[in-house]
Design an enzyme around this catalytic site. Structure first.
Site, PDB file in Angstrom:
ATOM      1  N   GLU A 249      -4.488  -7.655   5.943  1.00 11.27           N
ATOM      2  CA  GLU A 249      -4.239  -7.573   4.496  1.00 11.27           C
ATOM      3  C   GLU A 249      -3.033  -6.682   4.155  1.00 11.27           C
ATOM      4  OE1 GLU A 249      -7.725  -6.135   2.461  1.00 11.27           O
ATOM      5  OE2 GLU A 249      -9.015  -7.733   3.205  1.00 11.27           O
ATOM      6  N   GLY A 250      -2.587  -5.867   5.121  1.00 18.05           N
ATOM      7  CA  GLY A 250      -1.565  -4.856   4.859  1.00 18.05           C
ATOM      8  C   GLY A 250      -2.155  -3.457   4.827  1.00 18.05           C
TER       9      GLY A 250
END
Lengths: 362, 362
Positions: B318-319
């Site tokens: 997702e980061g």
């Protein structure tokens, strides 16, 4: 001494049921189980430490204890002794590394004169807790009297109590004191029973000559003082330092008040080791912020069974690593508090329990 | 394609003179030289990347690219495919891990539908950049056409240009896509020429059976598609994914615009590897946020000569790791910008050059 005894008596181990309750919530958040790794561990530990099912870490304090060391006269440091008070003024002016990193993570910095060989009378913004005007040269005799060491620990406990009362929710430890890796290595050698050269740092670019001299100074200090590893106050007073003692006291006070405390590097870890030898349950309340190339640091962390959070080759001290470690722990607590559950977000759960969680889209 | 060529042509290696100029300032700050370790390296790299002697990283953006994967029908994921769009809505609602960690570090999250098999028409807050309704099953044929892969890369480049224009100073990459470790492992195998099982993750609790199946799926995909490692677009279109392509494009665009870009975990690293194979100089602009237990992750980072900043056992994607990595890089840049010099603070410098810096009081 009664203050220390009273504090030691009120430290309890963390209750395992809190870890389990925290993990239950973490496992219900919209992510594969355990996929946020150590962040989840930090959150569960903070729940267990605080015994609060919704802890927050909004108020953060880093305590930078400053003290001088008589052993500096042996030439064990690259910097002249006057740098200790100069750096205290730098801390108060906001221009030091710890000021920058504390601002970055939203922490307040408390600067404590616990043993600097400089008269700070009238200086504002400084916690005036001076116990001695620097320690004595440990190569020639004890650093402090036992009463002075006890008073230094009490300063740390008093600060923990004061800042707990003011609503601070996590503490970091830091140090400033020219030559203070020397007493830290001495403490490491006494408790881990490793040869001095194994717990003494070479740092970057140390010459063989300078390293040998530093090892000799520490070996002499141990021979002259004969610190008793079964008596942590004896070790602290004979081969320790005022800032190391203050850090030990802060950890004891934090543990008694159920406040997570994040230790910085080599010197803070020596302070944590003193606290640990007085009461091993302090380990439950202690986070190790980072590791360094110092072999002595690893050996002390191993003795306390602490795993460092970061490895950024930091070796400045002051609490700089602790600041960054605090930010990682806070990230974990925010994950725990702020993420949506599968039910809240309307996200489907695993379709089976045999396929690896890691293959979930990320 | 001309957009990609144009971008590739404008990527230059960083100029070493900027590292030197930055280190000169770092060495004059009130700390022993190099004592802030990797934080100093981050600052010097940001100076060299941006070619600004006083860079700041106030505006931070994390790009979370979402796409579906036909290979999910092979049962390679523990989660059902509908989780991809469900998580997109979770991102938009602010309840996912990336939302929490981006808020923690002061970054904005951009969610991009680049290839989700779901109609998001009219959904606000989402970047509508859909190229395909999910890729096709790579076990049976190519994931995308070459034209579709090119379009996905262009999406990433366009976003980099747009956010550079809006004043963003650092980018992070993130991904969402059920089954996307499978194409990532395929990409790793093609470029590193390692056996599939060496670059495929077992994750926590994966059974031998599930692992063997996943390896077979990837081996079949490579046999069926015969991707050419000398042609990164061929590899990307045949065994890649839309979000991986978008990440590759963002890195190319960031490199062309001289903006530091922080890659997240395994999937983002596969995207970075595509960018690297198209233009190895992208490495100068890329920071690896963290490492995981995935062997394939390490092998890809080694090929690009990137050293991860953190090791927190994250495997969410997702980061999330990129967010924390960005915060460490920003810490370094703030040290560079905000610390006082010896002269400014009136602090004495080293008294000699033979004694180790590490023995300075911290």
């Amino acid at each position: 001494m009664s203050r220390i005894k009273e504090t030691l008596n009120s430290i309890r181990a963390c209750d395992p049921s809190f870890y389990k309750a925290a993990q239950k919530r973490l496992d219900n958040l919209t992510k594969p189980q355990a996929s946020l790794g150590k962040l989840e561990e930090f959150a569960a530990r903070v729940v267990a430490i605080t015994e609060k099912m919704e802890p927050t870490l909004e108020k953060k304090a880093i305590f930078t204890f400053a003290g001088d060391h008589g052993v500096a006269e042996e030439g064990v440091s690259a910097f002249p002794k006057e740098v200790t008070p100069q750096m205290v003024f730098n801390f108060l002016g906001g221009g030091a590394g710890i000021n920058v990193l504390a601002r970055h993570v939203g922490a307040d910095v408390m600067v404590i004169d616990i043993g600097v060989d400089f008269d700070f009378e009238g200086v504002e913004g400084l916690a005036h807790k001076k116990v001695v005007m620097g320690t004595r040269n440990i190569r020639k005799g004890p650093a402090m009297t036992r009463a002075e060491a006890i008073r230094c620990i009490e300063v740390g406990i008093e600060l923990a109590d004061e800042y707990a009362g003011r609503g601070y929710q996590i503490f970091g430890t830091g140090d400033m004191g020219i030559a203070n890796t020397t007493p830290s290595s001495a403490i490491a050698a006494v408790f881990t029973k490793r040869p001095v050269e194994e717990v003494t740092g070479r740092g970057t670019g140390i010459s063989d000559h300078a390293f040998r001299d530093k090892v000799w100074v520490i070996e002499d200090a141990l021979k002259v003082n004969k610190p008793d590893p079964k008596d942590p106050l004896d070790v602290l007073s004979k081969v320790g330092g005022t800032e190391i003692a203050g850090i030990a006291g802060l950890i004891l006070g934090a543990s008694a008040k159920r406040i997570p405390v994040v230790i910085d590097g080599f010197i803070s870890t020596a302070g944590a080791l003193i606290a640990h030898e007085l009461e091993p349950m302090t380990k439950d309340y202690t986070f190790a912020a980072h590791t360094s190339v110092e072999r002595g640091h690893w050996i002390m962390l191993e003795r306390m069974d602490l795993t460092p959070i970061l490895n950024l080759n930091l070796r400045l001290g002051e609490g700089t690593g602790a600041a960054l470690g605090i930010s990682m722990i806070e990230a974990g607590v925010k994950i725990y508090n702020e993420m949506a559950t599968f039910g809240e977000a309307g996200v489907s759960e695993r379709q089976d329990s045999e396929v690896p969680a890691e293959s979930k889209g990320a």
